[in-house]
Motif scaffolding. Structure first.
Motif, PDB file in Angstrom:
ATOM      1  N   ALA A 332       0.923  -1.277  -0.020  1.00 25.16           N
ATOM      2  CA  ALA A 332      -0.076   0.116  -0.208  1.00 25.16           C
ATOM      3  C   ALA A 332       0.809   1.217  -0.057  1.00 25.16           C
ATOM      4  CB  ALA A 332      -0.866   0.031   1.186  1.00 25.16           C
ATOM      5  N   TYR A 333       0.311   2.169  -0.577  1.00 19.46           N
ATOM      6  CA  TYR A 333       1.029   3.527  -0.732  1.00 19.46           C
ATOM      7  C   TYR A 333       0.212   4.774  -0.922  1.00 19.46           C
ATOM      8  CZ  TYR A 333       0.096   2.471  -5.604  1.00 19.46           C
ATOM      9  OH  TYR A 333      -0.389   2.053  -6.836  1.00 19.46           O
ATOM     10  N   ALA A 334       0.678   6.015  -0.650  1.00 20.59           N
ATOM     11  CA  ALA A 334      -0.083   6.981  -0.840  1.00 20.59           C
ATOM     12  C   ALA A 334       0.671   8.352  -1.075  1.00 20.59           C
ATOM     13  CB  ALA A 334      -0.879   7.369   0.412  1.00 20.59           C
ATOM     14  N   THR A 335       0.191   9.308  -1.583  1.00 23.03           N
ATOM     15  CA  THR A 335       1.041  10.466  -1.665  1.00 23.03           C
ATOM     16  C   THR A 335       0.282  11.610  -1.283  1.00 23.03           C
ATOM     17  OG1 THR A 335       2.538  11.877  -3.210  1.00 23.03           O
ATOM     18  CG2 THR A 335       0.724  10.769  -4.280  1.00 23.03           C
ATOM     19  N   GLN A 336       1.032  12.888  -1.007  1.00 24.96           N
ATOM     20  CA  GLN A 336      -0.003  13.749  -0.250  1.00 24.96           C
ATOM     21  C   GLN A 336       0.655  15.220  -0.641  1.00 24.96           C
ATOM     22  OE1 GLN A 336      -2.868  14.694   3.242  1.00 24.96           O
ATOM     23  NE2 GLN A 336      -0.752  14.344   4.081  1.00 24.96           N
ATOM     24  N   LEU A 337      -0.025  16.320  -0.836  1.00 24.96           N
ATOM     25  CA  LEU A 337       0.484  17.769  -1.052  1.00 24.96           C
ATOM     26  C   LEU A 337      -0.182  18.636  -0.036  1.00 24.96           C
ATOM     27  CD1 LEU A 337       2.469  19.431  -2.607  1.00 24.96           C
ATOM     28  CD2 LEU A 337       0.550  20.060  -4.322  1.00 24.96           C
ATOM     29  N   THR A 338       0.305  19.247   0.746  1.00 25.89           N
ATOM     30  CA  THR A 338      -0.107  20.383   1.402  1.00 25.89           C
ATOM     31  C   THR A 338       0.223  21.591   1.678  1.00 25.89           C
ATOM     32  OG1 THR A 338       0.958  19.399   3.552  1.00 25.89           O
ATOM     33  CG2 THR A 338      -1.034  18.333   3.143  1.00 25.89           C
ATOM     34  N   PHE A 339      -0.149  22.535   2.072  1.00 28.97           N
ATOM     35  CA  PHE A 339       0.380  24.035   2.285  1.00 28.97           C
ATOM     36  C   PHE A 339      -0.493  24.894   2.924  1.00 28.97           C
ATOM     37  CE2 PHE A 339      -2.972  24.803  -1.080  1.00 28.97           C
ATOM     38  CZ  PHE A 339      -3.267  25.920  -0.745  1.00 28.97           C
ATOM     39  N   ALA A 340      -0.013  25.789   3.457  1.00 29.11           N
ATOM     40  CA  ALA A 340      -0.771  27.038   4.419  1.00 29.11           C
ATOM     41  C   ALA A 340       0.084  28.138   3.936  1.00 29.11           C
ATOM     42  CB  ALA A 340      -0.804  26.466   5.668  1.00 29.11           C
ATOM     43  N   ALA A 341      -0.601  29.359   3.998  1.00 34.35           N
ATOM     44  CA  ALA A 341      -0.010  30.527   3.943  1.00 34.35           C
ATOM     45  C   ALA A 341      -0.938  31.522   4.367  1.00 34.35           C
ATOM     46  CB  ALA A 341       0.330  30.622   2.357  1.00 34.35           C
ATOM     47  N   GLY A 342       0.051  32.660   4.942  1.00 33.48           N
ATOM     48  CA  GLY A 342      -0.585  33.937   5.291  1.00 33.48           C
ATOM     49  C   GLY A 342      -0.926  34.970   4.024  1.00 33.48           C
ATOM     50  N   VAL A 343      -2.275  35.396   3.877  1.00 31.39           N
ATOM     51  CA  VAL A 343      -2.466  36.287   2.682  1.00 31.39           C
ATOM     52  C   VAL A 343      -3.529  37.350   3.159  1.00 31.39           C
ATOM     53  CG1 VAL A 343      -2.537  34.277   1.166  1.00 31.39           C
ATOM     54  CG2 VAL A 343      -4.667  34.922   2.204  1.00 31.39           C
ATOM     55  N   PHE A 344      -3.429  38.492   2.376  1.00 32.12           N
ATOM     56  CA  PHE A 344      -4.196  39.591   2.558  1.00 32.12           C
ATOM     57  C   PHE A 344      -4.237  39.960   4.130  1.00 32.12           C
ATOM     58  CE2 PHE A 344      -6.363  37.174  -0.748  1.00 32.12           C
ATOM     59  CZ  PHE A 344      -5.710  37.989  -1.944  1.00 32.12           C
ATOM     60  N   GLY A 345      -2.922  40.512   4.724  1.00 26.67           N
ATOM     61  CA  GLY A 345      -2.626  40.601   5.955  1.00 26.67           C
ATOM     62  C   GLY A 345      -2.812  39.705   6.893  1.00 26.67           C
ATOM     63  N   ASP A 346      -3.968  39.541   7.921  1.00 22.95           N
ATOM     64  CA  ASP A 346      -4.035  38.527   8.902  1.00 22.95           C
ATOM     65  C   ASP A 346      -4.750  37.336   8.389  1.00 22.95           C
ATOM     66  OD1 ASP A 346      -2.299  39.922  10.649  1.00 22.95           O
ATOM     67  OD2 ASP A 346      -3.902  40.674  11.759  1.00 22.95           O
ATOM     68  N   ASP A 347      -5.309  37.255   6.995  1.00 25.10           N
ATOM     69  CA  ASP A 347      -5.964  36.130   6.591  1.00 25.10           C
ATOM     70  C   ASP A 347      -5.038  34.932   6.218  1.00 25.10           C
ATOM     71  OD1 ASP A 347      -8.217  37.888   6.685  1.00 25.10           O
ATOM     72  OD2 ASP A 347      -8.744  37.641   4.685  1.00 25.10           O
ATOM     73  N   SER A 348      -5.390  33.657   5.969  1.00 30.29           N
ATOM     74  CA  SER A 348      -4.759  32.714   6.187  1.00 30.29           C
ATOM     75  C   SER A 348      -5.443  31.576   5.176  1.00 30.29           C
ATOM     76  CB  SER A 348      -4.029  31.906   7.136  1.00 30.29           C
ATOM     77  OG  SER A 348      -5.228  31.507   8.108  1.00 30.29           O
ATOM     78  N   ILE A 349      -4.734  30.712   4.295  1.00 31.57           N
ATOM     79  CA  ILE A 349      -5.213  29.545   3.627  1.00 31.57           C
ATOM     80  C   ILE A 349      -4.696  28.271   3.904  1.00 31.57           C
ATOM     81  CG2 ILE A 349      -4.024  30.316   1.489  1.00 31.57           C
ATOM     82  CD1 ILE A 349      -6.307  29.631  -0.166  1.00 31.57           C
ATOM     83  N   GLN A 350      -5.439  27.331   3.604  1.00 29.31           N
ATOM     84  CA  GLN A 350      -4.662  26.007   3.965  1.00 29.31           C
ATOM     85  C   GLN A 350      -5.581  24.981   3.034  1.00 29.31           C
ATOM     86  OE1 GLN A 350      -7.054  27.034   6.600  1.00 29.31           O
ATOM     87  NE2 GLN A 350      -5.497  28.498   7.383  1.00 29.31           N
ATOM     88  N   GLY A 351      -4.730  24.239   2.493  1.00 32.32           N
ATOM     89  CA  GLY A 351      -4.973  23.024   1.457  1.00 32.32           C
ATOM     90  C   GLY A 351      -4.454  21.818   1.513  1.00 32.32           C
ATOM     91  N   TRP A 352      -5.160  20.820   1.152  1.00 32.20           N
ATOM     92  CA  TRP A 352      -4.572  19.565   1.122  1.00 32.20           C
ATOM     93  C   TRP A 352      -5.096  18.488  -0.024  1.00 32.20           C
ATOM     94  CZ3 TRP A 352      -7.688  21.528   4.506  1.00 32.20           C
ATOM     95  CH2 TRP A 352      -9.173  21.099   4.706  1.00 32.20           C
ATOM     96  N   ALA A 353      -4.447  17.659  -0.682  1.00 36.94           N
ATOM     97  CA  ALA A 353      -4.894  16.440  -1.295  1.00 36.94           C
ATOM     98  C   ALA A 353      -4.011  15.232  -1.195  1.00 36.94           C
ATOM     99  CB  ALA A 353      -4.974  16.993  -2.693  1.00 36.94           C
TER     100      ALA A 353
END
Length: 477
Positions: A332-353
């Motif tokens: 069995a195996y898996a791969t994953q891409l994740t990120f997080a970043a601060g944007v537009f001042g104090d806003d933030s975004i996160q993502g994963w797949a």
């Protein structure tokens, strides 16, 4: 004549007189005198040394009395210099709805443990969650879309339910100590989501040691899998969070060397060996096991303002018969891409797949359901394909008021002929929206709307909603 006789007599007697004057006690006496003189010289040297030491002590005592004594608080004050940070601290704004107790603490708030050289920071979090569901769900304290009743199943048309829970309350202790090799950390964390019963059952989350050196990090103990990127977890008041997030606690050993640096950024190569947990839908007297540990290998680029991580998981899944010792194995195996970043001042975004086969036990919504692998009609073991993705966004209305939204979707794709319970989930979806207010330095309150959808392997579906109100006190955030 008399004079000549006297002279002759003196010459005759002089050898005897000289022989009688050599007394044997004289050399011994001279030796004793020499030894005593040597002892006196040694004692004089000791006395002079003691006098010098006495003078030094008297000088220190005089200086100590002359200088004002520091207060107990001053002598125990811990500054950032006592906890050297190998890497710059994150500048991504931490909103009121962020999960408490999981991030690296600030240098402030530590105390010294006597003269041991160790430092301790204690944090106690008390949280109460009030929940209202529009129908019965299998897990009352967590919002789990895979537990939503589908059409034709019991409780699909059930009445609204309410619940109160304090299981997100937590205790964290951070120990720090400088060593010749780098900063040594020991981290402890628990909440109360244990499996022993419905209320306040002890649940260990972290108990590990970590050496933070200039060119690498080394971790050993119990904590989040290296496949989990907790920095990409969205800001939900619900503890479970999005259904498709890969979230797993496990014993492990992890090594993360730094490959490259540029400015405040660095590229690391995290790798780990972790306790395997083959979650397999077995038949007959077969029992699941793994021949070797789970392994991870990834790449991570991080700066104080953003990060991206690529992680890969490698597993061995096996079953063995209790009577005939027959074995079946699959990889069995898996791969994953994740990120997080601060944007537009104090806003933030996160993502994963993520995508792979045989890694359902790492997916938040379907872990523990036996969906890593199953038997086909030839009694061969097959790993089950799965994938998941999601995103989160936080908008800061002010330093103390924020709104966070998140979405997640996961799906498994087993072959049609596998021996699986048709009531198991084929796919689930999740969404959340909240408003959180940090009304003091150590207290937060917020409200969150949650929605979930469940589709089982027969195609039947069900939906549910929840409103959650949370109140949190954090002793030492």
């Amino acid at each position: 004549m008399d004079a000549l006789f006297c002279l002759f007599l003196a010459m005759a007697l002089s050898p005897q007189a000289r022989a009688q004057s050599k007394d044997p006690a004289i050399p011994e006496l001279k030796l004793q005198i020499a030894k005593m003189q040597e002892q006196l010289r040694d004692q004089q040297a000791v006395i002079e040394q003691m006098q010098r030491h006495l003078a030094e002590l008297e000088a220190k005592e005089t200086a100590h009395v002359a200088a004002p004594l520091p207060s107990p608080t001053e002598t125990r004050t811990v500054t950032a210099a006592d906890l050297p940070q190998q890497e710059p601290a994150s500048r991504i704004h931490r909103p009121p709805s962020a999960m408490a107790g999981v991030e690296e603490p600030l240098p402030e708030g530590y105390i010294r443990l006597g003269e041991t050289g160790s430092l301790l920071r204690l944090d106690v979090i008390a949280q109460l969650d009030l929940m209202f569901d529009n129908k019965f769900m299998g897990e009352q304290d967590l919002f789990v879309p895979s537990s939503i009743p589908v059409q034709g199943s019991p409780f699909h048309d059930s009445d609204t339910r309410s619940n109160l829970s304090a299981r997100q309350s937590a205790v964290r202790m951070d120990f720090r100590r400088n060593t010749p090799y780098g900063l040594l950390k020991v981290v402890y964390l628990n909440n109360f989501f244990g499996d022993g019963g419905p209320d306040m059952d002890y649940n260990l989350q972290y108990l590990y040691g970590e050496l933070e050196a200039e060119g690498f990090n080394f971790l050993a103990g119990y904590g989040l899998s290296a496949f989990t990127d907790i920095d990409a977890f969205p800001n939900t008041l619900d503890y479970e969070g999005p259904n498709s997030f890969t979230f797993k606690y496990t014993p492990q050993v992890r090594f993360s060397p730094t490959l490259y640096r540029h400015g405040e950024g660095r590229l690391t190569l995290p790798m780990s060996l972790e306790k395997p947990n083959a979650d397999i839908a077995v038949l007959g007297d077969y029992a699941p096991y793994s021949r070797w540990p789970d392994a991870t290998l990834g790449l991570r680029w991080e700066t104080p303002d953003w990060h991206v991580q690529w992680a890969n998981l490698f597993r061995d899944l096996a079953v063995q018969s209790a009577t005939g010792d027959a074995t079946r194995t699959t990889e069995a195996y898996a791969t994953q891409l994740t990120f997080a970043a601060g944007v537009f001042g104090d806003d933030s975004i996160q993502g994963w797949a993520s995508a792979g086969k045989g890694y359902a036990d790492f997916l938040q919504d379907i872990a523990g359901l036996g969906l890593d692998a199953a038997f086909n009609p030839q009694l061969e073991l097959e790993a089950i394909d799965a994938h998941g993705y999601g995103a989160g966004y936080t908008h800061a209305w002010s330093d103390t008021l924020s709104t966070s939204a998140s979405y997640g979707h996961l799906r498994i794709d087993p072959d049609a002929d596998l021996f699986l319970d048709p009531g198991l989930p084929e796919s689930t979806s999740f969404a959340s929206l909240n408003l959180a207010w940090q009304f003091s330095d150590r207290a937060m309150m917020g409200a969150e709307w949650l929605w979930g959808r469940h589709r089982d392997l027969t195609g039947a579906t069900g939906e549910a909603q929840r409103v959650q109100v949370s109140l949190r006190y954090d002793l030492n955030p």
